[in-house]
Motif scaffolding. Sequence first.
Motif, short mmCIF file in Angstrom:
data_model
loop_
_atom_site.label_atom_id
_atom_site.label_comp_id
_atom_site.label_asym_id
_atom_site.label_seq_id
_atom_site.Cartn_x
_atom_site.Cartn_y
_atom_site.Cartn_z
N ALA B 255 0.90 -1.25 0.15
CA ALA B 255 -0.09 0.06 0.12
C ALA B 255 0.98 1.38 -0.11
N THR B 256 2.01 1.13 0.79
CA THR B 256 2.75 2.41 0.71
C THR B 256 3.42 2.48 -0.54
N ALA B 257 3.88 1.36 -1.21
CA ALA B 257 4.38 1.48 -2.56
C ALA B 257 3.54 2.17 -3.60
N ALA B 258 2.30 1.54 -3.27
CA ALA B 258 1.44 2.05 -4.43
C ALA B 258 0.97 3.61 -4.34
N ALA B 259 0.75 4.01 -3.09
CA ALA B 259 0.65 5.40 -2.51
C ALA B 259 1.72 6.39 -3.34
N MET B 260 3.05 6.00 -3.13
CA MET B 260 4.07 6.78 -3.66
C MET B 260 4.06 6.78 -5.46
N ALA B 261 3.39 5.55 -5.90
CA ALA B 261 3.48 5.75 -7.44
C ALA B 261 2.40 6.48 -7.77
N TYR B 262 1.27 6.23 -7.23
CA TYR B 262 0.09 7.16 -7.67
C TYR B 262 0.50 8.56 -7.45
N ALA B 288 -2.36 -8.36 -2.48
CA ALA B 288 -1.73 -7.17 -3.29
C ALA B 288 -2.93 -6.27 -4.11
N ILE B 289 -3.95 -7.13 -4.54
CA ILE B 289 -4.93 -6.47 -5.13
C ILE B 289 -5.67 -5.30 -3.96
N GLU B 290 -5.72 -5.59 -3.02
CA GLU B 290 -6.55 -4.69 -2.06
C GLU B 290 -5.44 -3.70 -1.49
N ALA B 291 -4.03 -4.07 -1.43
CA ALA B 291 -3.24 -3.11 -0.89
C ALA B 291 -2.87 -2.10 -2.11
N LEU B 292 -3.41 -2.33 -3.17
CA LEU B 292 -3.09 -1.42 -4.34
C LEU B 292 -4.24 -0.62 -4.55
N ALA B 348 -8.82 -0.67 -25.65
CA ALA B 348 -7.72 0.12 -25.62
C ALA B 348 -7.14 0.51 -24.39
N PRO B 349 -6.60 0.06 -23.67
CA PRO B 349 -6.32 0.62 -21.99
C PRO B 349 -5.16 1.59 -22.42
N SER B 350 -5.14 2.50 -21.49
CA SER B 350 -4.26 3.63 -21.30
C SER B 350 -3.61 3.91 -20.27
N ARG B 351 -3.97 3.05 -19.02
CA ARG B 351 -3.38 3.36 -17.85
C ARG B 351 -3.22 1.94 -17.13
N ALA B 352 -1.94 1.58 -16.79
CA ALA B 352 -1.83 0.12 -16.15
C ALA B 352 -0.98 0.52 -14.56
N ILE B 353 -1.14 -0.50 -13.85
CA ILE B 353 -0.33 -0.76 -12.68
C ILE B 353 0.15 -2.06 -12.51
N VAL B 354 1.54 -1.93 -12.17
CA VAL B 354 2.49 -2.98 -12.26
C VAL B 354 3.05 -3.24 -10.90
N HIS B 355 2.86 -4.37 -10.61
CA HIS B 355 3.47 -4.95 -8.90
C HIS B 355 4.39 -6.08 -9.16
N GLY B 356 5.31 -5.73 -8.41
CA GLY B 356 6.37 -6.70 -7.98
C GLY B 356 6.55 -7.06 -6.50
N ALA B 357 7.04 -8.22 -6.36
CA ALA B 357 7.19 -8.42 -4.66
C ALA B 357 8.42 -9.28 -4.49
N GLY B 358 8.94 -9.15 -3.50
CA GLY B 358 10.10 -9.97 -3.01
C GLY B 358 9.96 -10.34 -1.52
N GLY B 359 10.65 -11.29 -1.17
CA GLY B 359 10.82 -11.93 0.20
C GLY B 359 9.74 -12.69 0.87
N VAL B 360 10.00 -13.29 1.99
CA VAL B 360 9.06 -14.17 2.56
C VAL B 360 7.82 -13.45 2.94
N GLY B 361 6.65 -13.98 2.53
CA GLY B 361 5.31 -13.38 2.79
C GLY B 361 5.35 -12.10 2.05
#
Lengths: 308, 372, 383
Positions: B255-262, B288-292, B348-361
């Motif tokens: 959620a923190t990462a998404a807020a920064m990107a948005y 992740a869907i919810e956090a974004l 014809a989509p114009s905006r996308a959200i991309v998410h990646g993750a790392g680490g346990v859990g």
Amino acid sequence: MFSAPDSYPIDLPTFHSEINLPYTLTPGRAAGIFLAEVKNRRIVASRFASGQVVAPAQDFSSTNGEEPEAFVEAPQTGVLTAFTRVDGHVIGFIRLDGCDNDFAHRILAELDDIAIGQRVEAEWDDSVEQSVLAIKGFRIAPDAPVGTVKPLETMEEPLGVIPYAMKLDYEHAYGPYYGRMFDEIRENGRFMGVRSPGSDIALLPPREIDDVTHGRTGTWKACADTGTIRGCSIINMEVYGQTRKVPYVYAEIVLDGASTRMIHVIEIDSLEEAKERIKPGTRVRAVWTQGERQGRVSDIERFEVIEG
Amino acid sequence: MALSKVGVVATAQTEFRPAWNNAQHIDLISSVVTSVFKGSGLTIDDVDFIIDSGSDVLDGRSISNCGFLGALGAHHKEEARVEEDGLWAALYGVNKIRAGSSSVGLIVAYSKPSESNVDLYWNAQVEPFYQRPVGFGQRAANGIMAQRYLADSGLSSRDLADLVADRWAAAAASGKVSIDALPDADAVLAAKEGAAPLTELMFARPVDGAVAVLIAREDIARRVSRNPAFITGMGTSMDTHSVAAREAGRLSSAATAAAMAYRNAGWTSADADIAEISGSSVIGELLAIEALGLAAAGKGLSATRDGKVAINRSGGALPADPIMATGLVRLAEASRQLSQPETSSGGAPSRAIVHGAGGVGMQNNCVFTLEV
Amino acid sequence: MGRHVGIVGVGQTHHARRRTDVSQAGLVREAVDRALADAKLSMEDIDTVVVATGPVLFAAVNQPEKWVVDAIGAQGKSVVRLTSGGGAGFAGALAGYYQVAGGFSERTLVVAYDKLSEGQLQYSISTLYDPFWGREFAVGIMGFSAAYWRARMDVLGHTEEAAAMVAAKNRKNAIANPYAHVKKEVSVEDVLNSKPLCWPIKLLDVPPISDGAAAIVLSSEKMAHHSTSRPAWIRGMAYCCEADNAPERSLMLSEPLAIASRQVYRAAGITNPRRQFDVVEVQEPYSCFELNYYESLGLCPPGQAADLIASGATQLDGDIPVNPSGGCMGANPIGAVGVIRLIEAATQVMGRNETHQIKDAKTALVQSGGGWANLRGCAVLSA
């Protein structure tokens, strides 16, 4: 179309490789005391300035990195707050009485018999020392009285070092280029490389793409089992995992017909003699092992100097 | 401050397979590095730098990038290894171009988990004194997250299985993932236990493969690409190491990462057309869907059905998780959906959200916004 | 164009052969605390964190930044790890530099460390080699490094005596360095007579094995004044590579270092490195490498490194002191070394090096690298 390597390999099993390393890990003060105290059957926790108690003891708060103001003894009873089962072991989060965090550990019960909120208590394993597994796990204890956090007046010295081992096994795929190269070594006792783009000189080991131009490499070419030393050093120290007796020469050799280096060893009688006799530019030849070839670099037992 | 624009010029990926038995790392890497230029008019000589992602532990080599430099096309160039999912490598690359010292960069991520023990890879990530000995690793973390999520959301294992089956079907339809037998929801439920209540098929499936993404300064991107997708926002955040100490039922670092990107992009999840999301398990994907911001807590599943934002049209990470490359694959997938809408159904989509993750859990999370 | 980036705070541990009182994560914390205090900041003021370490096999924790994050109180922040063998710290600092220069961050903390006492150093470095092709004959990185030196010895005159002079110089300089843990003066003769380990590398050509961490705070121009009135500005910084087993790889001049320095010198306006730099800090994992850097960095023409060291120019009182800190010979926590060298150079141009300040130092050169000597970078710092 998606990309895929263009050439097709000789069907080979994978190449087994193992990395097996001993370690001596330092747990730090909090975990060091915790691990030292398990022999006294005490669970050491950290108490922070806010009054929060965290078990097992931590040097730094998981919330903000704060350092604890004291180590305390946590009770051996608590409540199950979450659980799962992995490979037949039930693993859960336990909130020890009086503590403010969850302790991840094994739950000594069948999954079907447990529920969130159940009382649990630690079961010790006398055969284990200096490990969190001295607590075998937590068993269901519906009637366990609610414990309290107690001060830790005296405590063991923190363990400075605990032995650890890490063993990693790999099954590496040969791929089309290494596949043919090692097959040629085994079947025909020869080193096959591929030509650099626009050149007659071979890359060994062979590869699909040239490192420098990133262009496609050319046709296969047999290299000789004689070559020239580019760089070498005389190994005179023993290190973990070494397979040869010192002193010997570590050599980076360019085989005739190739432009890249292969690493191998040259046996020597003495260090002083080798300094003079083996140097960049020295001509060498491969000495193949007796018996059946395995399709490995070690099918060459060593290199030897071509005299004269 | 608004991000100056960096465009995705081209992408290439291998097929994702449970095991590329007949290819080495360098074969997969050089294959995508060669094909990413096709049709772009650029060559490896135009590339100023390479940033790559891979794991020494998965590769069975220390400083594994060092042995792969030729295949990466990095010889005599600037190169860096980010030992995290490839989306963080892309983040580095974007910073590098935005700083003005470079104009074209190549981001590469690859994985061959088939050659090693994936459980060990994850378990070696947890600290060695408390958690590692009791066997608390990636599977246990996801199992506990799932147990809590099901209790809180009222969903059933069947609901999870339905979503998993949909994701595999989408991946099969894409043709980019090798699938022998497409599992339906019953098969997902009947699979061996992964970490109760999750079955093995509810975890992301490790696969072998590689991906390359060519990024460039805005003017170059417009010149060489017909309809480039631009990276307009980036955010990343790492949670505490202790899974037990994380906020239960919410991936707060995502959620923190998404807020920064948005904030960078100037728009938010409601404005997105598509999302490509990584999840280490089906629960990880829902969290992740919810956090974004694509769904309220516990409502992630409905967001995958309501069609407001098309989530993981590629199938996402569940059918194909090339560990260390998964997030960069999401970037590649999303940018293709934006740049070449004709190749995937969905307008014809114009905006996308991309998410990646790392680490346990999913301890570490990274979010990009893309626009055409 | 990118924004100016300065080093505004530095901190390192007192390096040691073995620290049994702190964990890897605790070691990192010490350096971070010192760097933040030096920059008059707390973790709350930091936007992003870059962690750098040597290979995972050094210490048995995969992706250790995910453990370290708790020890430094960086939960919730942007945290990423860079790795590049011996050059990891430098590569991490470069990633941090671009986070600030590219506008992703105003202040970035870069922390680099290795706790080498915990593993089997040379064996774990041997896993650098291709498991199919050469690993069974690898002798850590020392076997290669010695062979690489041997290749240059006759052609470029990088003699055992010249390397011994480097070892003696750096070991002597380390005595004054409060963070070093090997502090013993040795003569050129001592080095030459020390036990051959991987000849031509001898015992005293080899740095110690160390536990240590080092951290720097990088700041944008806008925020720098909160920390210091005299930041060490990064005027240019690059890190380049060459394919290890490319055809006809030159074992003479370091091509990636020459490429990186060309790029960095252009950015920093350096046309005559010998005269323009006041001080140089290099990462010399073995004494012989320093000779190679003199030539690859253009401090002298190829083939004249032995003359340069013999002339005394690179001594503490010479016209271009190299490693007044003692370099790796005083302490060598491998992954941290790139950041340690940046710290030593930064404090020189900030005019506040604790014990071995070069008078009026304004412009400093830093070199670092790793791998099979095929990952090489440098940076120019000035006040």
